[in-house]
Design a protein around this motif. Structure first.
Motif, PDB file in Angstrom:
ATOM      1  N   PHE A 210       3.828 -25.428  34.689  1.00 40.81           N
ATOM      2  CA  PHE A 210       2.403 -25.501  34.390  1.00 40.81           C
ATOM      3  C   PHE A 210       2.074 -25.601  32.903  1.00 40.81           C
ATOM      4  CE2 PHE A 210       2.490 -22.765  38.354  1.00 40.81           C
ATOM      5  CZ  PHE A 210       2.319 -23.852  39.203  1.00 40.81           C
ATOM      6  N   PHE A 211       3.016 -25.222  32.044  1.00 38.80           N
ATOM      7  CA  PHE A 211       2.758 -25.263  30.601  1.00 38.80           C
ATOM      8  C   PHE A 211       3.889 -25.975  29.870  1.00 38.80           C
ATOM      9  CE2 PHE A 211       1.063 -21.113  32.204  1.00 38.80           C
ATOM     10  CZ  PHE A 211      -0.289 -21.453  32.171  1.00 38.80           C
ATOM     11  N   PRO A 212       4.238 -27.195  30.270  1.00 32.54           N
ATOM     12  CA  PRO A 212       5.338 -27.900  29.590  1.00 32.54           C
ATOM     13  C   PRO A 212       5.009 -28.125  28.126  1.00 32.54           C
ATOM     14  CG  PRO A 212       4.067 -29.405  30.979  1.00 32.54           C
ATOM     15  CD  PRO A 212       3.582 -28.022  31.299  1.00 32.54           C
ATOM     16  N   GLY A 213       5.990 -27.871  27.280  1.00 30.62           N
ATOM     17  CA  GLY A 213       5.782 -28.022  25.850  1.00 30.62           C
ATOM     18  C   GLY A 213       5.232 -26.792  25.169  1.00 30.62           C
ATOM     19  N   LEU A 214       4.757 -25.823  25.952  1.00 37.41           N
ATOM     20  CA  LEU A 214       4.238 -24.585  25.374  1.00 37.41           C
ATOM     21  C   LEU A 214       5.398 -23.622  25.124  1.00 37.41           C
ATOM     22  CD1 LEU A 214       1.246 -23.726  24.859  1.00 37.41           C
ATOM     23  CD2 LEU A 214       1.425 -22.337  26.929  1.00 37.41           C
ATOM     24  N   ALA A 215       5.353 -22.904  24.009  1.00 38.70           N
ATOM     25  CA  ALA A 215       6.383 -21.898  23.737  1.00 38.70           C
ATOM     26  C   ALA A 215       6.454 -20.922  24.899  1.00 38.70           C
ATOM     27  CB  ALA A 215       6.067 -21.168  22.435  1.00 38.70           C
ATOM     28  N   ALA A 216       7.664 -20.669  25.402  1.00 40.46           N
ATOM     29  CA  ALA A 216       7.835 -19.881  26.622  1.00 40.46           C
ATOM     30  C   ALA A 216       8.805 -18.735  26.385  1.00 40.46           C
ATOM     31  CB  ALA A 216       8.351 -20.764  27.755  1.00 40.46           C
ATOM     32  N   PRO A 217       8.616 -17.626  27.086  1.00 44.51           N
ATOM     33  CA  PRO A 217       9.597 -16.533  27.016  1.00 44.51           C
ATOM     34  C   PRO A 217      10.909 -16.955  27.661  1.00 44.51           C
ATOM     35  CG  PRO A 217       7.966 -16.075  28.704  1.00 44.51           C
ATOM     36  CD  PRO A 217       7.496 -17.301  27.986  1.00 44.51           C
ATOM     37  N   ASP A 218      11.997 -16.420  27.138  1.00 46.02           N
ATOM     38  CA  ASP A 218      13.334 -16.747  27.642  1.00 46.02           C
ATOM     39  C   ASP A 218      13.750 -15.660  28.632  1.00 46.02           C
ATOM     40  OD1 ASP A 218      15.865 -17.653  28.096  1.00 46.02           O
ATOM     41  OD2 ASP A 218      16.661 -17.098  26.125  1.00 46.02           O
ATOM     42  N   ILE A 219      13.493 -15.898  29.910  1.00 46.25           N
ATOM     43  CA  ILE A 219      13.775 -14.914  30.959  1.00 46.25           C
ATOM     44  C   ILE A 219      14.603 -15.582  32.047  1.00 46.25           C
ATOM     45  CG2 ILE A 219      12.787 -13.361  32.681  1.00 46.25           C
ATOM     46  CD1 ILE A 219      10.266 -13.213  30.943  1.00 46.25           C
ATOM     47  N   LYS A 220      15.699 -14.915  32.444  1.00 48.05           N
ATOM     48  CA  LYS A 220      16.588 -15.468  33.468  1.00 48.05           C
ATOM     49  C   LYS A 220      16.849 -14.416  34.551  1.00 48.05           C
ATOM     50  CE  LYS A 220      19.085 -18.732  30.485  1.00 48.05           C
ATOM     51  NZ  LYS A 220      18.167 -18.593  29.341  1.00 48.05           N
ATOM     52  N   PRO A 221      17.113 -14.869  35.779  1.00 51.57           N
ATOM     53  CA  PRO A 221      17.413 -13.923  36.859  1.00 51.57           C
ATOM     54  C   PRO A 221      18.822 -13.349  36.734  1.00 51.57           C
ATOM     55  CG  PRO A 221      17.581 -16.180  37.660  1.00 51.57           C
ATOM     56  CD  PRO A 221      17.086 -16.270  36.245  1.00 51.57           C
ATOM     57  N   ILE A 222      18.928 -12.030  36.886  1.00 55.24           N
ATOM     58  CA  ILE A 222      20.221 -11.333  36.893  1.00 55.24           C
ATOM     59  C   ILE A 222      20.298 -10.534  38.196  1.00 55.24           C
ATOM     60  CG2 ILE A 222      21.786  -9.781  35.693  1.00 55.24           C
ATOM     61  CD1 ILE A 222      21.035 -12.170  33.998  1.00 55.24           C
ATOM     62  N   LYS A 223      21.203 -10.917  39.070  1.00 48.91           N
ATOM     63  CA  LYS A 223      21.272 -10.270  40.382  1.00 48.91           C
ATOM     64  C   LYS A 223      21.915  -8.892  40.300  1.00 48.91           C
ATOM     65  CE  LYS A 223      23.947 -12.057  43.717  1.00 48.91           C
ATOM     66  NZ  LYS A 223      24.311 -12.954  44.832  1.00 48.91           N
ATOM     67  N   GLY A 224      21.407  -7.981  41.111  1.00 44.64           N
ATOM     68  CA  GLY A 224      22.005  -6.662  41.272  1.00 44.64           C
ATOM     69  C   GLY A 224      22.078  -6.307  42.747  1.00 44.64           C
ATOM     70  N   GLN A 225      23.204  -5.738  43.185  1.00 43.70           N
ATOM     71  CA  GLN A 225      23.373  -5.330  44.578  1.00 43.70           C
ATOM     72  C   GLN A 225      23.477  -3.814  44.673  1.00 43.70           C
ATOM     73  OE1 GLN A 225      26.103  -7.724  47.022  1.00 43.70           O
ATOM     74  NE2 GLN A 225      26.308  -9.158  45.304  1.00 43.70           N
ATOM     75  N   MET A 226      22.978  -3.257  45.783  1.00 45.53           N
ATOM     76  CA  MET A 226      22.918  -1.818  45.991  1.00 45.53           C
ATOM     77  C   MET A 226      23.371  -1.470  47.403  1.00 45.53           C
ATOM     78  SD  MET A 226      21.261  -0.513  43.195  1.00 45.53           S
ATOM     79  CE  MET A 226      20.370   0.937  43.737  1.00 45.53           C
ATOM     80  N   LEU A 227      23.846  -0.224  47.573  1.00 45.66           N
ATOM     81  CA  LEU A 227      24.152   0.336  48.885  1.00 45.66           C
ATOM     82  C   LEU A 227      23.339   1.604  49.080  1.00 45.66           C
ATOM     83  CD1 LEU A 227      28.080   0.142  49.019  1.00 45.66           C
ATOM     84  CD2 LEU A 227      26.425  -1.575  49.773  1.00 45.66           C
ATOM     85  N   LEU A 228      22.992   1.891  50.337  1.00 49.19           N
ATOM     86  CA  LEU A 228      22.282   3.126  50.668  1.00 49.19           C
ATOM     87  C   LEU A 228      23.079   3.893  51.716  1.00 49.19           C
ATOM     88  CD1 LEU A 228      19.705   4.855  50.311  1.00 49.19           C
ATOM     89  CD2 LEU A 228      18.730   3.603  52.255  1.00 49.19           C
ATOM     90  N   TYR A 229      23.446   5.149  51.376  1.00 46.56           N
ATOM     91  CA  TYR A 229      24.188   6.028  52.276  1.00 46.56           C
ATOM     92  C   TYR A 229      23.235   7.000  52.975  1.00 46.56           C
ATOM     93  CZ  TYR A 229      28.802   4.772  50.346  1.00 46.56           C
ATOM     94  OH  TYR A 229      29.944   4.120  49.970  1.00 46.56           O
ATOM     95  N   ASP A 230      23.515   7.277  54.225  1.00 44.92           N
ATOM     96  CA  ASP A 230      22.787   8.299  54.972  1.00 44.92           C
ATOM     97  C   ASP A 230      23.570   9.600  54.846  1.00 44.92           C
ATOM     98  OD1 ASP A 230      21.011   9.590  56.560  1.00 44.92           O
ATOM     99  OD2 ASP A 230      21.677   8.699  58.451  1.00 44.92           O
TER     100      ASP A 230
END
Length: 364
Positions: A210-230
């Protein structure tokens, strides 16, 4: 009477919800547009530790947001619980960090930011199989239960008449004379007063579209995995951090084990290899977990920045565009201060802390 919201927020995670809370308390009309379900991305997927992992190894800009947020959280949690009837389960159970090769830096950080700490006195380690190295016990550090915090923040937003539009896809942005005029969504055209992008790992995609050419923040996806114990209640004396992994006891006894840090783009699938890696860590550190069942395994995408600091700023090129995104794995802990700062900048108030480190154009 105009029906144009004063503020439109793209992104319904904890940052979007608490930003809406701040702005509605100042009298603004706020709408939140979320492409999926409210609060079901990174905010929901994390562990909820209200302290960064080894904060003394982080930039000072992180610590400033953390310091202010830690002051805000007890009151925020109480107000959310009392106003919504949904307990976010803010629990100051303490954090035990078993291995600290940089203990001098750790102590300096605790003293600088008035964090209570113990080096000689630790909680009971009876159920743990660890080999401490310069252990550090932070008895006042809390966690919150992410899904309940998000449910409570959502209900609070509804009580404040925030318009919540889930599964709402933004398809186009109209800009005229240096201002955003409207958004085109799959629900129709929407006029804009001020637009805040709090879309987490998807922030850059929005800028590219939506804002091509506009200065943009440098943000990338970083995956994280979790487990849940009962697990049974009171198995752990508090949260345990060992090297790069942790265990978090919930009030009902369930224990979270995490987490991974993976650069996989926008792939949110879980993997058997990471499952076994986290399981091995958890059950080696706390052997009693071998007798507990694993009831859930999931992944989320954290919004990571190259310099580790979130972006919180008003855009220099569009007068009614702001960004509050890029909190990586610290979105929950930094949310109260981040959203207060965002509100201060939009409302023209004296900021609660120096905004310069979070600016788009700040040197890093």
């Amino acid at each position: 009477m105009t029906t144009i919201p004063d503020i439109t927020i793209i992104g319904g995670g904890i940052i979007g919800l608490l930003t809406a809370r701040e702005l509605t308390m100042a009298g603004a009309r706020v709408s939140i547009l979320e492409k999926n379900a409210i609060g079901r991305e990174s905010s929901w997927a994390g562990g909820g530790i209200l302290l960064p992992i080894y904060p003394w190894r982080q930039p000072s800009a992180i610590s400033e947001l953390v310091r202010h947020s830690l002051d805000i959280y007890p009151t925020l949690a109480t107000e959310l619980r009392e106003s919504t009837g949904i307990d976010p389960e803010w629990s100051p159970c303490g954090l035990f960090i078993s291995r600290n090769p940089d203990i001098e830096r750790a102590i300096d950080w605790c003293e600088r930011y008035s964090i209570d700490y113990r080096t000689a006195q630790t909680p009971s380690l009876d159920n743990l199989n660890c080999d401490p190295l310069n252990p550090l016990w932070l008895p006042d550090i809390a966690h919150t239960r992410n899904p309940r915090l998000l449910k409570s923040a959502r209900r609070d937003a509804e009580n404040r008449n925030v318009e919540l539009l889930e599964h709402c896809d933004v398809q186009n942005v109209t800009v005229n004379n240096g201002r955003i005029v409207s958004l085109t969504t799959d629900r129709g055209e929407r006029s804009v007063g001020h637009l805040i992008v709090s879309a987490g790992a998807w922030t850059n995609i929005l800028f590219e579209r939506f804002f091509p050419g506009l200065a943009a923040p440098d943000i990338k996806p970083i995956k994280g995995q979790m487990l849940l114990y009962d697990a049974p209640p009171d198995l752990l004396p508090g949260m345990i951090l060992e090297n790069d992994h942790y265990l978090i006891p919930r009030l009902d006894g369930k224990i979270l084990a995490g987490s991974s840090v993976e650069q996989c783009g926008f792939d949110k699938s879980t993997s058997e290899a990471t499952y076994h890696k986290i399981k091995s860590f958890a059950e080696q550190l706390c052997p009693a977990l071998k007798r507990a069942s694993i009831i859930s395994h999931w992944a989320g995408l954290r919004p990571g920045t190259a310099h580790g600091v979130p972006y919180i700023f008003r855009h220099p090129d569009l007068e009614n565009l702001s960004v509050n995104a890029g909190h990586f794995r610290n979105g929950l802990v930094m949310a109260p201060a981040s959203t207060s700062l965002m509100a201060d900048l939009i409302l023209g108030k004296t900021p609660m802390l120096d905004p310069e480190p979070y600016n788009l154009l700040a040197p890093h």
